[in-house]
Design an enzyme around this catalytic site. Structure first.
Site, PDB file in Angstrom:
ATOM      1  N   ASP A  10       0.801  -1.232   0.000  1.00 19.74           N
ATOM      2  CA  ASP A  10       0.000   0.000   0.000  1.00 19.74           C
ATOM      3  C   ASP A  10       0.830   1.277   0.000  1.00 19.74           C
ATOM      4  OD1 ASP A  10       0.889   0.175   2.604  1.00 19.74           O
ATOM      5  OD2 ASP A  10      -1.064  -0.158   3.525  1.00 19.74           O
ATOM      6  N   CYS A  31     -17.958   5.347  15.140  1.00 20.24           N
ATOM      7  CA  CYS A  31     -16.777   6.213  15.085  1.00 20.24           C
ATOM      8  C   CYS A  31     -16.963   7.387  16.035  1.00 20.24           C
ATOM      9  CB  CYS A  31     -16.544   6.717  13.661  1.00 20.24           C
ATOM     10  SG  CYS A  31     -15.119   7.837  13.537  1.00 20.24           S
ATOM     11  N   CYS A  68     -10.362  11.576  11.433  1.00 26.89           N
ATOM     12  CA  CYS A  68     -10.025  10.173  11.729  1.00 26.89           C
ATOM     13  C   CYS A  68      -8.909  10.059  12.767  1.00 26.89           C
ATOM     14  CB  CYS A  68      -9.615   9.491  10.425  1.00 26.89           C
ATOM     15  SG  CYS A  68      -9.187   7.746  10.617  1.00 26.89           S
ATOM     16  N   CYS A 101      -6.400   3.110  14.845  1.00 29.52           N
ATOM     17  CA  CYS A 101      -7.705   2.911  15.481  1.00 29.52           C
ATOM     18  C   CYS A 101      -8.412   1.765  14.762  1.00 29.52           C
ATOM     19  CB  CYS A 101      -8.536   4.191  15.399  1.00 29.52           C
ATOM     20  SG  CYS A 101     -10.206   4.036  16.076  1.00 29.52           S
TER      21      CYS A 101
END
Length: 325
Positions: free
Chosen positions: A139, A203, A219, A247
């Site tokens: 990634d 969230c 985030c 997270c």
């Protein structure tokens, strides 16, 4: 058998052999996508454009790299892509009150692990088909990795933005082997989130603005790992809930992660012995040298020592020390 049919049969045999070799290296699931991709990938590409236009990438300017949507710039002449998943779920939990670290950071740096294994796979492919060209990607490469994994049938992109596999849930690290070979493609995965949207209200900062849209500016994972400011924004600091590196909240509430899952035995994803019981005060006291020693060969080295201390202080509710005049 015609020449075309014979060629098709050989390609199918090679594709299956390539998947078996990938499985022997610890990858599961695995799948193949054709290049160029189909309509689903085009929709994902358009969604990326909208995401960037809205500024949801925050400070991650590399997300706008045009190569991300032009796979041929990574390997000229690419015709197929093998997508692989590495299960990183380990049936272990941290002790209550200890700093929380995203599961992908428990073991060795997955970039090194996956790229090393994919390079071995690429060398096998080259030995099997002399002259073939290939490139291993994790990634850190400018590639729409989740969209290509979905195209190759590994799983579907969930409303929290992570790839979900029916058997593994979303605890998958992804890699891709690009090749100049024409290989038969697998069917893209079918989305199975349905009407479920548990990840959105879970969230604590409201970062999942709508299904499939994660605003990095809100985030916790972005701020604890990518934010280079001396202090975290007050709303983020107040919502950390113990998270000091990444997270997993939106993944933990996902029903696909609450089914019985196979705990990985892969030595490269096992938690370091001290991770799950590390007292916050002890972690805060680490010197730069001890931080360097403890996080050697870790994906969390993207966090600098001062950021590590900043995040822990925020979890403990302490202000950053200011230099004396």
């Amino acid at each position: 058998m015609t020449h075309r049919a014979a060629g098709t049969a050989r390609a199918a045999e090679l594709a299956e052999a390539l998947k078996r070799e990938a499985g022997a290296l610890g990858f599961d699931p695995v799948g193949i996508a054709a290049v160029p991709a189909g309509e689903r990938w085009q929709l994902r590409s358009a969604a990326l454009e909208r995401w960037l236009a809205a500024g949801h990438q925050a400070g991650m300017a590399w997300m706008a790299d045009p190569r991300r949507q032009r796979i041929e710039t990574l390997l000229p002449g690419v015709r197929s892509l093998l997508a692989v998943g590495l299960n990183y779920y380990v049936a272990a939990e941290r002790l209550p009150g200890t700093p929380a670290v995203a599961r992908y950071g428990w073991g060795r740096d997955y970039h090194r692990v996956i790229e090393g294994r994919l390079r071995r796979l690429g060398r096998w492919l080259e030995a099997t088909v002399p002259g073939v060209r290939w490139r291993a990607c994790v990634d850190s490469a400018p590639l729409m990795d989740k969209a290509w994994a979905e195209e190759a049938g590994l799983g579907w992109i969930g409303k929290h933005g992570n790839l979900i596999d029916r058997r593994r849930g979303s605890w998958l690290l992804l890699g891709h082997l690009l090749t100049s070979l024409d290989l038969p493609a697998d069917a893209p995965a079918t989305p199975l989130c349905g009407s479920c949207s548990r990840c959105l209200p879970a969230c604590p900062t409201g970062a999942i603005r709508e299904p499939f849209v994660v605003d990095s500016r809100l985030c916790i994972a972005f701020h604890t790992i990518e934010n280079r400011d001396p202090d975290l924004p007050a709303p983020i600091a107040a919502a950390l809930g113990g998270w000091v590196a990444g997270c997993d909240i939106c993944q933990e509430v996902c029903p696909w992660n609450q089914q019985p899952l196979e705990s990985s035995k892969d030595p490269d994803v096992q938690p370091r012995p001290w991770w799950l019981g590390l007292p916050a005060e002890e972690a805060l006291s680490w010197s730069d040298a001890l931080w360097d020693e403890r996080l050697r060969a870790s994906a969390l080295r993207r966090i600098r020592p001062w950021m590590w201390r900043r995040n822990i202080r925020a979890v403990l509710g302490r202000a950053a020390p200011r230099p004396t005049p």
